[in-house]
Design an enzyme around this catalytic site. Sequence first.
Site, mmCIF file in Angstrom:
data_model
loop_
_atom_site.group_PDB
_atom_site.id
_atom_site.type_symbol
_atom_site.label_atom_id
_atom_site.label_comp_id
_atom_site.label_asym_id
_atom_site.label_seq_id
_atom_site.Cartn_x
_atom_site.Cartn_y
_atom_site.Cartn_z
ATOM 1 N N ARG A 134 -6.945 -16.198 2.759
ATOM 2 C CA ARG A 134 -8.372 -16.367 3.034
ATOM 3 C C ARG A 134 -8.986 -17.318 2.018
ATOM 4 O O ARG A 134 -8.798 -17.170 0.811
ATOM 5 C CB ARG A 134 -9.074 -15.009 2.963
ATOM 6 C CG ARG A 134 -10.581 -15.077 3.156
ATOM 7 C CD ARG A 134 -11.169 -13.686 3.230
ATOM 8 N NE ARG A 134 -12.621 -13.735 3.235
ATOM 9 C CZ ARG A 134 -13.391 -12.681 3.479
ATOM 10 N NH1 ARG A 134 -12.840 -11.519 3.742
ATOM 11 N NH2 ARG A 134 -14.703 -12.794 3.452
ATOM 12 N N THR A 138 -15.118 -20.241 2.295
ATOM 13 C CA THR A 138 -15.500 -20.270 3.714
ATOM 14 C C THR A 138 -15.261 -18.944 4.414
ATOM 15 O O THR A 138 -15.716 -18.750 5.543
ATOM 16 C CB THR A 138 -14.713 -21.359 4.454
ATOM 17 O OG1 THR A 138 -13.316 -21.027 4.435
ATOM 18 C CG2 THR A 138 -14.930 -22.720 3.816
ATOM 19 N N ASP A 232 -1.658 -0.908 1.972
ATOM 20 C CA ASP A 232 -1.149 -2.277 1.945
ATOM 21 C C ASP A 232 0.358 -2.243 2.191
ATOM 22 O O ASP A 232 1.126 -1.828 1.319
ATOM 23 C CB ASP A 232 -1.448 -2.932 0.596
ATOM 24 C CG ASP A 232 -1.122 -4.413 0.585
ATOM 25 O OD1 ASP A 232 0.045 -4.770 0.885
ATOM 26 O OD2 ASP A 232 -2.018 -5.217 0.276
ATOM 27 N N ASP A 235 2.630 -4.275 -0.359
ATOM 28 C CA ASP A 235 2.735 -3.643 -1.673
ATOM 29 C C ASP A 235 3.657 -2.430 -1.628
ATOM 30 O O ASP A 235 4.474 -2.219 -2.529
ATOM 31 C CB ASP A 235 1.350 -3.222 -2.174
ATOM 32 C CG ASP A 235 0.546 -4.394 -2.706
ATOM 33 O OD1 ASP A 235 1.098 -5.508 -2.794
ATOM 34 O OD2 ASP A 235 -0.630 -4.205 -3.025
#
Length: 242
Positions: A134, A138, A232, A235
């Site tokens: 990401r 923006t 996650d 992870d």
Amino acid sequence: MPALLRPIVDRQLQPSSCAVVLILKLAAQHPRLHQLPQTKQLKALMTIIRDQTTPRGDFVFYSDRVIRLLVEEGLNHLPVVNKEVITPMGMPFQGVSFEGRICGVSIMRAGESMEQGLRDVCTSVRIGKVLIQRDESTAQAKMYYSKLPKDISNRWVLLLDPMLATGGSAVKCIETLLEAGVKEDRILFINLICSPEGVLAMLEQFPKLQIITAEIDESMDVQKYILPGLGDFGDRYFGTED
């Protein structure tokens, strides 16, 4: 959010219970979405990997089992042609053979956890990689790295990523595949858990795409985490939790 749902679900708020039911129903009934059979075995495997107390070794082992089931299901949706072979008894057997070649593309890094499951089922399969993150300025998904087989435009692509939340990374990857000449109807997105919002958003933007998943969760929270989810995935799988 798919256009059909924008009037009833405020993006800034938790979806209402009625909206959640509608989203789940629409996602589950979509003809391009394929869920694994909801067997007791699958439910037991998913329970283990969702449990926050599951040790990493067990998480990897049982995740790999689900991943292999997903890859097998993905292969069920590839086209075949009739093929006759002669058995060791000297008799003809009318069977089938896969039509065309395949490759895998993993979205780094969580998607790399699914590569071995694909190799276990398809020997010598080619696997490409993409890195999408990401852009904080923006808030949009940005492609940072892409290495795809040179002849990918002639192959069926199994796109690998274990979690589908908003679909931002997957959308960017699919756009990259289309730019490389892959036909949309030759892309199969394989994942373990998806949000119903993500499923509908993906299939609205790419109506010829197919999604193969183990389970559809209830929704996402305001931070866009899948609920109830499993945390996650990358992870937990690669062992870098805090």
